[in-house]
Design an enzyme around this catalytic site. Structure first.
Site, mmCIF file in Angstrom:
data_model
loop_
_atom_site.group_PDB
_atom_site.id
_atom_site.type_symbol
_atom_site.label_atom_id
_atom_site.label_comp_id
_atom_site.label_asym_id
_atom_site.label_seq_id
_atom_site.Cartn_x
_atom_site.Cartn_y
_atom_site.Cartn_z
ATOM 1 N N ASP A 80 46.797 3.638 8.541
ATOM 2 C CA ASP A 80 47.515 4.601 9.378
ATOM 3 C C ASP A 80 46.577 5.591 10.069
ATOM 4 O OD1 ASP A 80 46.964 5.454 6.726
ATOM 5 O OD2 ASP A 80 48.206 7.229 7.057
ATOM 6 N N GLU A 81 47.094 6.177 11.115
ATOM 7 C CA GLU A 81 46.502 7.354 11.750
ATOM 8 C C GLU A 81 45.017 7.211 12.087
ATOM 9 O OE1 GLU A 81 49.421 10.839 10.072
ATOM 10 O OE2 GLU A 81 47.699 10.379 8.814
ATOM 11 N N VAL A 82 44.664 6.128 12.730
ATOM 12 C CA VAL A 82 43.306 5.992 13.255
ATOM 13 C C VAL A 82 43.304 6.666 14.629
ATOM 14 C CG1 VAL A 82 41.551 4.356 14.027
ATOM 15 C CG2 VAL A 82 42.980 3.820 12.025
#
Lengths: 669, 669
Positions: free
Chosen positions: B310-312
């Site tokens: 997630d959340e790169v």
């Protein structure tokens, strides 16, 4: 009032061991108060100077973690603040604490900072606990009063025995008790690991010991190592006790050939002194013990190894022809001689593994070397004789926490008191200290904390502080400060009690029960054992098991009544007595009793309790209004006081005494 | 009244999933009540028939231990009683639980005995928990109502994510949460083990991961094995999450070469989404991950392995020339494509070690095989798309416990609700369940229990019980029964809260603070994060940290006010409202505030709180006595209601809404 205030100030400035207002348990050996307060605020930081070992580093981490949670001061990521508390050690001390460790420290606190100096990291650990206890929250944050402390223990051996054999006490409970021990500077965990009712350590050489002797409840060797590591970080020695040659039924389940009579044997489920005893006449017994002790000596690093040795009733020995022949052949006239022979053989095995023997009074025998240490459950006369004979000893008589006696009772007992007071100074030095004992016939992992704490702290103070520190009301004042902190360190006294009460009531509102319980105490000494009703299988889930050994409310109420009757009662004392009596007479636990089968047994207790409170109220009113007590009233009072003379459901109603004194005063007036 | 009673009886006799009076959470799939009660008395005994494995044996031991402590019935040494509860299993099931396990069971209880039947020992474990929850204390002891239950879960995947990376949560806290999970039949512990702020597992191949990335707070592999064993005994799978390629700062402290930009790196101390990201273009990254995953795949037996994903934010990728060149060379237009490439490589590694991939929404990409599972934090639309595309998914959106929302909020969210309601039955089957998520920016080992429980039980019920079970007031009724029992199983919600409050007050009497706190709640969602004040070093020791996410008192008070305003208010409802308002207006926390620096921040809160209670009282009085509200009174009310519209010390005064409704009703009259 103003005069009293000045007096208090003067007292505060005098250097003396028991500074009236300081909160620390045990009282340091030497305290000088100074002017000012060190403020523990966001500028607070700790640094270590000089030698630093793992023990000191984690002790500082423990302190900063506590302070952090108490104050909200973050200790990390705040740059390089100049240290407020400097901890300075000259030497690291060993990884594993030993009997000769220097536990001394000095602590200097001024408004500008604090310096803790110690020759060893163990001394520093002791000083850090003092610093933490000195921290007192106030209006403008948390502060430590300026002072100079030079502290060291009076006795080098300050222990707590935990019997994990009669009821199983798992590792996490042991660990939280080690945290509490550290808080009050106890330095020996005496692990009572085997009994007729259970063998509690994994033994690789003789695995049937733990496999057949423990019902599956034993410490793995990894768990033992972890407990020893945890204790060592806190400067606490761990001494194993394997009670021999009696108290050994659980050994014989797997190894009946060790016994003095043929088996088979089963784990003992009742309480008392039992016949099964090792056979001291067979060489195979010593071969077994050599293997066993060899393994345990490697597991437990402490130089001392406790072999128990108590309460051998001799019945198996007396009924064995071969043992009788052995005694005759070796010219032994008594079983005591035979046990001394056994102990000598044991001592040789222990020596081979580099261990010194410790055991109970019964092992005391001139045939044994004076390197042994004798733990006295018998008391001052026995201990004095031990010391006079050139042996060293520690006291446990009077420190039995399972007797459910008040902290003040244990506090009054001095290892160098009683018959030992007559010893010369060299003999007196042979008394190394003492151990509080938590025997486990009537405790489980659930309530053991409430049986040990806070009372063990009174023993800890007796063993650490100067003999002149003896004011039990000041001890209670400090105990009241310490108690919530002990819980915070990990002791689960109150939360477990709450859960037990909720369970008893079927998860109903427990507050009426709590209001009554606050002045109840379990019966004392061996009253529960003597009922004969209990086995190790009996669930300990009744009100008596969830009731504290000592009622703080009752103590305070008793003090208030005494003060009133000595004509020292102020208006606020009178008001407090009345308010308490009204509170107690209004308690109505009957709805709870009616709804819970487990509470049926306290039906009469509740009636007597309410009656006592009403009697107290009537007596107080009669005294205050100077009315005549009618014969009917008097008869009613005596009836309820008579009924309150005995326990109900193994609980004592502790206000019976003060109410009796009130009633007598009203009647005699 | 009599009519209502008859109605209730009729309802009780109808077979339906949500029997109004049964206490079990989650509600079983099918319940039929019968006549009679099975009495749990001294004749009670359990026996196992058919196949028996270790899991079943220890589960029965857990049950008998609980019953023993609840009832006082000894289960040992009482001869061969005929069994009251027979547990019968057809098959043992594996030692380690797997996703396809049959968790079903049937339970038949009559006055004469009970029969629990299950195809596997995991089903039997579920049934034993139901049996325990059915046990209700009563006048003549404890009983279980006669009934027939045929139970099985609606969803096979019912998880709890615990983030042990942002704040460290030690093994014993994990274990007690596993006990609570077992109580409400959750079957997946999702262990969020790595983050920018910490790497929490010992890695033997790459030891700098835990040595440099954890501040010393990590699980040893032995501890992990112990947790897996403990979970397996309770039929709970343990899935590790190692979040990649973002959320990986702590990895880079020891292994900066894994990152997409040169180091050095330090453990992240603040909260949010950060730039450091693995370099997916270097082969060495995959060599490292092959070694790492190989080791972790052996440590964690579950077939699933969570790779986060997630959340790169792509910043490091965008600023690297070599990564830009790599993308161009491989024809990738977006960072999403690059991440899919990374995931594909990861998936190949996982496959080699026999693991299936699970990750957050962002890993969803047509290049990946449909064997993967996607965990949706984004929500129903994302999950529906996942299922339509042939992938399987689980829901976590709406189940974030750190949002501090009420149990009813989570309870209303269905994994097959929202956009997923439009799926066909084959697509809907791809939604395997869900996971409650305990993200740890604002929790510590001290208060995490209070953030998870009892609210996670509402999610557990949503995932186990039939979709038709949706009555949130009945859920609350059962939650109130369950809560003390959860504590008894090991959850340390109340005891830790008490200690935190005592610490805040400097160990003073906390009851005034508690009376105010009972209607406070922490601010919701990300309000605390958005203050920007917090780092991982900030002590979480304030009132907000010691306050429950959901106020039961406020819920009840709100219901009472609504009932009053809907003209359904009985005399007792009016009395209750008034009694509460008087109680709250009388609370005086100012002496505590004055004496504790940590409480200074609640000064205004206390003023507004008292003012609200007084406003409520005045409004109630005006309504009841039909008096005219003066303009001055009105202005005062509006002033206090306006002031109550915002949080104080990050706390909401939850009675503001009901008081506002009371005031409006009084003004509009």
């Amino acid at each position: 009032m103003i005069r009293e205030f000045h007096l208090a100030c003067v007292v505060l400035l005098v250097a003396c061991p028991a500074i009236a207002s300081q909160p620390v348990i045990p009282v340091p050996a030497h305290v000088e108060t100074r002017d000012g307060v060190l403020s523990i605020d966001s500028s607070f930081a700790v640094s270590i100077k000089g030698t630093c070992d793992h023990r000191l580093r984690v002790a500082v981490d423990r302190l900063t973690d506590r302070i952090q949670r108490e104050t909200g001061i973050p200790f990390h990521g705040s740059g390089d603040r100049p240290p407020t508390l400097v901890v300075s050690c000259t030497d690291t001390g060993g990884t594993i604490p030993t009997p000769g460790d220097d536990e001394s420290y000095t602590l200097d606190v001024s408004a500008g900072g604090a310096l803790l100096q110690a020759p060893s990291s163990i001394g520093a650990v002791r000083g850090l606990e003092t610093f933490w206890q000195l921290m007192q929250p106030g209006t403008s944050g948390v502060g430590v009063p300026a002072l100079h402390i030079a502290d060291s223990p009076r006795f080098p051996w300050r222990g707590l025995l935990i019997d994990v054999a009669r009821h199983w006490i798992p590792p996490d409970v042991i660990k939280r008790n080690l945290d509490a021990m550290s808080t009050v500077k106890l330095n020996v965990l005496h692990f009572h690991l085997s009994e007729d009712q259970g063998f509690r350590v994994e033994c690789k050489r003789f695995p049937k010991l733990h496999q057949l002797g423990s019902d599956g409840h034993y410490f793995t060797q990894d768990e033992i190592r972890e407990i020893i590591r945890y204790a060592a970080e806190r400067g606490i020695r761990v001494i194993p006790e394997f009670d021999m040659p009696g108290h050994t039924t659980s050994w014989f389940v797997g190894y009946p050939e060790l016994a003095s009579a043929p088996g088979p044997y089963a784990i003992e489920r009742t309480w008392g002194v039992f016949d099964p005893t090792m056979d001291p006449t067979r060489e195979e017994t010593y071969e077994f013990l050599d293997g066993f002790i060899g393994e345990m000596a490697r597991l437990f690093p402490d130089p001392y190894f406790h072999i128990g040795g108590d309460e051998v009733n001799g019945k198996q020995w007396d009924s064995s022809a071969t043992i009788a022949a052995f005694k005759k052949q070796h010219g032994m006239s008594t079983n005591r001689d035979l046990q001394a022979y056994f102990n000598k053989r044991l001592e040789m095995i222990l020596s081979r593994y580099g261990k010194r023997m410790i055991g109970w009074d019964e092992i005391f025998h001139p045939d044994l070397p004076t390197t042994i240490v004798i733990q006295s459950w018998r008391g001052p006369a026995s201990l004095a004789e031990i010391a006079r004979s050139g042996y060293r000893g520690i006291l446990s008589n009077g420190y039995y926490l399972d007797h459910m006696m008040p902290a003040s009772y244990h506090y009054a007992i001095d290892p160098r008191g009683g018959e030992a007071a007559a010893l010369d100074s060299i003999q007196a030095q042979r008394i190394l200290g003492g151990e509080a004992c938590m025997w486990a016939e009537f405790v489980t992992a659930e309530n053991v904390d409430s049986r040990i704490w806070p009372r063990a702290a009174a023993v800890a103070e007796r063993l650490w502080s100067p003999a002149s520190v003896r004011d039990s009301s000041d001890m209670y004042r400090r105990l009241d400060i310490l108690s919530p902190r002990l819980e915070w360190v990990g002791v689960r006294e109150r939360p477990n009690r709450t859960l037990m009460l909720e369970r008893l009531t079927g998860y109903r509102d427990i507050s009426p029960l709590q209001r009554m319980q606050e002045v109840l105490e379990p019966v004392k000494f061996y009253v529960r054992s003597h009922t004969g009703k209990y086995t190790s299988w009996t669930p300990l889930n009744r009100l008596v098991d969830a009731t504290l050994p000592e009622s703080r409310e009752a103590r305070r109420f008793g003090e208030a009544v005494d003060s009133l009757l000595a004509d020292r009662g102020t208006v606020s004392v009178r008001r407090r007595i009345r308010e308490r009596l009204i509170r107690w007479s209004a308690v109505d636990v009957q709805p709870l009793v009616a709804q819970s089968a487990l509470l049926h047994e306290i039906d009469s207790l509740a009636v007597v309790f309410n009656g006592l409170a009403k009697t107290g109220l009537e007596a107080l009113t009669a005294m205050e209004q100077k009315t005549v007590v009618t014969p009917e009233q008097r008869a009613g009072w005596l009836r309820i006081l008579g009924a309150a003379d005995r326990p109900y459901a193994e609980l004592l109603i502790t206000i019976a005494g003060p109410v009796r004194r009130l009633a007598e005063a009203a009647l005699l007036r």
